[in-house]
Design an enzyme around this catalytic site. Sequence first.
Site, PDB file in Angstrom:
ATOM      1  N   LEU A 270       0.823  -1.150  -0.073  1.00 45.04           N
ATOM      2  CA  LEU A 270      -0.019  -0.213  -0.169  1.00 45.04           C
ATOM      3  C   LEU A 270       0.891   1.274   0.061  1.00 45.04           C
ATOM      4  O   LEU A 270       1.675   1.560   0.827  1.00 45.04           O
ATOM      5  CB  LEU A 270      -0.833  -0.161   1.364  1.00 45.04           C
ATOM      6  N   ASP A 271       0.860   2.130  -0.914  1.00 46.29           N
ATOM      7  CA  ASP A 271       1.240   3.313  -0.968  1.00 46.29           C
ATOM      8  C   ASP A 271       2.841   3.389  -1.101  1.00 46.29           C
ATOM      9  O   ASP A 271       3.507   4.124  -0.572  1.00 46.29           O
ATOM     10  CB  ASP A 271       0.685   4.504   0.146  1.00 46.29           C
TER      11      ASP A 271
END
Lengths: 279, 279, 279, 279
Positions: free
Chosen positions: B222-223
């Site tokens: 994520l990210d």
Amino acid sequence: MNKTLVLIQCRDDLGLVALISKVLVNHRLNITAMREFVDELADQFFARVECDGAFFNENDLYSELRAALPEYSEVIINPKTEKRIVILVTKEYHCLGDALIRHYFNTLNASVCCVIGNYDTLKELTRKYEVPFHHVSHENKTKLVFENEISAVIDQYEPDYIVLAKFMRILSPEFVAQYEGKLINIHHSFLPAFIGASPYRKAFERGVKLIGATAHYVTNDLDEGPIIVQQTIPVNHTFSVFDMVTSGKEIEKSVLNKAMQLVFQDRVFRSGNKTIIFE
Amino acid sequence: MNKTLVLIQCRDDLGLVALISKVLVNHRLNITAMREFVDELADQFFARVECDGAFFNENDLYSELRAALPEYSEVIINPKTEKRIVILVTKEYHCLGDALIRHYFNTLNASVCCVIGNYDTLKELTRKYEVPFHHVSHENKTKLVFENEISAVIDQYEPDYIVLAKFMRILSPEFVAQYEGKLINIHHSFLPAFIGASPYRKAFERGVKLIGATAHYVTNDLDEGPIIVQQTIPVNHTFSVFDMVTSGKEIEKSVLNKAMQLVFQDRVFRSGNKTIIFE
Amino acid sequence: MNKTLVLIQCRDDLGLVALISKVLVNHRLNITAMREFVDELADQFFARVECDGAFFNENDLYSELRAALPEYSEVIINPKTEKRIVILVTKEYHCLGDALIRHYFNTLNASVCCVIGNYDTLKELTRKYEVPFHHVSHENKTKLVFENEISAVIDQYEPDYIVLAKFMRILSPEFVAQYEGKLINIHHSFLPAFIGASPYRKAFERGVKLIGATAHYVTNDLDEGPIIVQQTIPVNHTFSVFDMVTSGKEIEKSVLNKAMQLVFQDRVFRSGNKTIIFE
Amino acid sequence: MNKTLVLIQCRDDLGLVALISKVLVNHRLNITAMREFVDELADQFFARVECDGAFFNENDLYSELRAALPEYSEVIINPKTEKRIVILVTKEYHCLGDALIRHYFNTLNASVCCVIGNYDTLKELTRKYEVPFHHVSHENKTKLVFENEISAVIDQYEPDYIVLAKFMRILSPEFVAQYEGKLINIHHSFLPAFIGASPYRKAFERGVKLIGATAHYVTNDLDEGPIIVQQTIPVNHTFSVFDMVTSGKEIEKSVLNKAMQLVFQDRVFRSGNKTIIFE
């Protein structure tokens, strides 16, 4: 491993990158970073090539590059890494102080040979760093006499560049011509806005919402030379002229330093009244 | 005159620029702009070469370049100039609206094939531009079912890139793997600060003096994918979370657009978890 | 709780903040945010006061404030929150498109009553948002006739502001006088640099290292009105005029939007040829 | 005319601006600039009021303001204009050099009482400006002994603030508590990204497109104190860790200076873990 830096400027032509890279390979130089640009209006080609490897015959490399390139090309191999500079000042300390500290800690990419001031305000600051300070007053002298005195001081140091770090006297075309390509100035506005004197006052009166600074080569025309670096910062209605001057100093210092770093690292080429900068 | 664009990625080796430029010259291609970079840690060479000239045998050029370069090199000649993209959205209009207008006036360097929303909030906006809108709700479904429905829509358009323009659902590693290298996301913080949900609330609570946005490729974490573009803007103590969200939208829109332009113009290479960008 | 906004401009005098705050307290209005500024050169006081509370007699509050303040003061209580605007355009879509989307999603702080174009290039775009588009050609007409036709359209909508969103015709002093204080323009340079036509071409020729945009009120003198917002972005030697135009559009859009938000939220006061902005 | 500065922090309440301005008027103080802010979450009111006029009885003014304000309010009238500071350093010269030059030319709004270094690298630089340098090595000592030695030096100067200008040792909670509200640090990242050691290396490894610096008050939690100033600058794939360090120094210097100016001009209030800044 040793590094070799090659700077090239010439008329544009077909296959220049191939020609240049072939010559370099023949001298066992491996290109690690190459920046090139074609100014189509001026029909000029510019390149800055960083190589791994140290050849044994610089003359041969030079001759072969010149032979491969169009007529009238300029080729520089391994320019001096530490430039010699002279700094001209009036009374403001911020640009000079910043340069002197970098000089002292060897992070300027240049050695400050001396400082010349038309006032002696910055003499003590300069001497703290064991750099000679020459006070050449402009008072009670013709511009010609004043400039001749400055030249006499400059010339004994044989500098590569002369940096006008808030030197508040306008130089004559003759003086400028004498140091063609070597004069770097910081102007306290985002040129071409507010050319000439008192740019912050003019900015205040115009009510602009940003102020700026411009570092440029000096040519005959006041504040008209090739621009190297420009930056702006926001201001607002609460800023007095004094506040703009104060804030502006931060950006003047930053812009002049950036310009010096670029020039002293041989990243700046001139093409007419513009600069090509390989950052 | 016709233009040819060549993209190269390969293991680093001596004389690559010379080898490449020699092959190009042999095909009467004149290099007008060349950008290259060596990622020394990854031992990888990257080049983006713009040439004047249109060769007659693309297969020959490709073969000769592959033969000249180290094993496992990637060579792309004249990539598609107008990419096909699918845009995924939730409810916020600012990034989508900006992209649709550019699409409509042919300044996106891409064609928006369709928009998929997990809400139908942006259906009317999308349809104004004669772009199909697919409403694929995530409600009352497993993530697997939801993602399969989205994939089914995406795949019928065979897009080059899938742009997450404030798509507020976290995608599974399986979904991401399916579109490896094709997923571009805009995250509303200057990563790696404020990873995950509600970055503006976190920024408000931390009392930061700037907020930002990050466009990046999506990978499993994520990210955590390779960053393409980042920008920040100042905030101050008077900003509520709502004010940060409002100001942040301007920069999200700007950053995502910049990233799309760079990717769609084939200026972005990936090297592990980083990007090399030839602007 | 209800909010009350009070705007004040008057000759400067001792104790104005005390006088104003006393009147507000008497009406049970609690100041939550107060911004004031004294333009000492103009001897003018400006204040923008946000209060919690909704008084019961606006006429009384107005009278008491006027009575407490020096002669010729201007007091505005709770200005209209959604301004009515007319947008004038020529052919470029970027500023208009941005404004229309914000209008559509109610984030412009204004309602776009109509768009007037001297070409019909942007008619379709405008109509997508159910906003009337009036094509008023300037061709084969005197400026007077052309402007009268535009005025006739404008006046039927009774707008609070007229926004020149890349309207490429110079307006006569008579036209400007008619809409004194209501005309907002976006100029594609960091004024006062590059006043007049073709600023990007001039910027290219000068070799500047940044380009900018300026939103300002229109007065009789071309590009000389009070500046509301200015921003710059960096450019370099690789930028053609076309590249500058393309990059410049991003900043024109951003600067015009910022200026509109400030004006429409009643954060901008005029003091002679300057603006006071309470952000 | 004389100027009076009044700083106020208290629990929020109705009509505070009216109450304050009434007291000031009674003492013939004319408000020339007033900044106030209500932190609604903390229920705190903050004001910074600049007045023309010099009252004759400061004690009366203080008492009347305290009487008019809610319980537990803090009122400061005419805080010391030149703060006394101690600067702690390790080996990097850029922040210290900048502060020393400003000190020397009286533009720091503070006087540097002494510099303490855990190495003696910056001794010569400091002494150029006739400022005492104390070398307090951390080697072969417990943290407690080291910090006690530092405290002993600090305390003899009775400074208003202690500035950590790239002081690369982590301070104990006990040491921090001792100088609560007086410790200002410059951290070389845009916090909360890259907390702790080697932020540039982490930034390099993450492949970010901007780097930053953060000036903040020091509290017990490492790099978690209230942020005063933050800025970022762009970087790209060509930046090595060393390049990031070099570029980062420019912004560290700029951010720390900005923070010092704001604090020393009494423009910074603390509200929990945030700052309110009246620029």
